[in-house]
Design a protein around this motif. Structure first.
Motif, PDB file in Angstrom:
ATOM      1  N   PRO A  15       0.827  -1.203   0.000  1.00  0.00           N
ATOM      2  CA  PRO A  15       0.000   0.000   0.000  1.00  0.00           C
ATOM      3  C   PRO A  15       0.863   1.256   0.000  1.00  0.00           C
ATOM      4  N   THR A 107     -10.348  -0.473  -1.928  1.00  0.00           N
ATOM      5  CA  THR A 107     -10.288   0.737  -1.111  1.00  0.00           C
ATOM      6  C   THR A 107     -11.278   1.782  -1.603  1.00  0.00           C
ATOM      7  N   GLN A 110     -14.662   1.266  -0.119  1.00  0.00           N
ATOM      8  CA  GLN A 110     -14.683   1.025   1.324  1.00  0.00           C
ATOM      9  C   GLN A 110     -15.974   1.475   2.001  1.00  0.00           C
TER      10      GLN A 110
END
Length: 250
Positions: A15, A107, A110
């Motif tokens: 990440p 992500t 999310q």
């Protein structure tokens, strides 16, 4: 509910790592494909809606109905991206988990409150015979070894469980097919430049659709991976096809 086991997963980018990759190539190296989807994640959903002229919503509903899932069942949504498809599946009352190899896509989704797992479609981090149904929408095309992925989907599905593959396919009308291919290679990249956060990636999208097998060939490949009773249904004149199958009973 825990469905993961200790099977080794893929080596994902760390990440925060910046990988200078605008699009993948048709050899579909997993790192290139994941990086490319990380790059389009921010505006992925709105771009899909614009490029499909709103048909993406219809295709998601049709996929859910084709699975025939209900309350209490466990469903794997593979290549789920931002999990918009997983939310649609969840309206059935089933317990649905989103899996994707692009951490950036997961992500970006999310805010959607469904379970999410980073996973390689050829090495799924789930036990055998876990799910009642598995589906993959517009993602099988991005996996280098689709036979291995189809066998992995069968492994994690219980005997008698269902598979639905929703994927771009070959239009049934020859004249329309010619117009459609011209749209893919000419108009689609231009439209993507106006709405996408990474328009060059949509050149790969167009190329990968053109290189994809037709309905009958994909059905043959699904059957070859161990699924039974394979059949398909065309949507939007064959632009998209739903392939459905069952895992044989022991």
């Amino acid at each position: 509910m825990t469905v993961c086991n200790a099977r080794p997963g893929p080596a994902f980018p760390v990440p925060g790592t910046v990988i200078l990759m605008s699009r993948a190539t048709l050899d579909k190296d997993p790192r290139e494909v994941a990086s490319m989807f990380d790059g389009v994640a921010r505006r992925y959903d709105v771009t899909n809606t614009v490029l499909s002229m709103g048909q993406d919503r219809y295709w998601r509903r049709a996929t859910r109905k084709a699975l025939g899932i209900g309350a209490g069942e466990k469903v794997l949504d593979l290549a789920a991206g931002t999990a918009v498809s997983t939310v649609e599946l969840g309206t059935s009352g089933a317990w649905c988990v989103a899996a994707d190899f692009s951490v950036g896509m997961l992500t970006a989704g999310q805010a959607r409150k469904v379970p999410k797992v980073a996973a390689d479609g050829t090495r799924l981090p789930f036990g055998d015979n876990v799910f009642d149904a598995v589906t993959i929408s517009f993602g099988l095309r991005n996996i280098a070894n689709r036979g291995e992925a189809l066998r992995e989907m069968a492994r994690v599905t219980r005997p008698g469980g269902r598979l639905v593959v929703c994927e771009f396919s070959t239009p049934t009308n020859r004249l329309f097919a010619t117009v459609y291919k011209e749209y893919l290679m000419q108009a689609l990249p231009r439209v993507a430049r106006a709405v996408s956060s990474n328009p060059d990636a949509y050149v790969y999208l167009a190329e990968s659709i053109r290189a994809w097998p037709d309905q009958a060939e994909l059905a043959h490949q699904i059957a070859g991976a161990g699924w039974s009773a394979v059949r398909w249904r065309n949507l939007t004149g064959g632009i998209v096809a739903l392939h459905a199958a069952y895992k044989p009973q022991r």
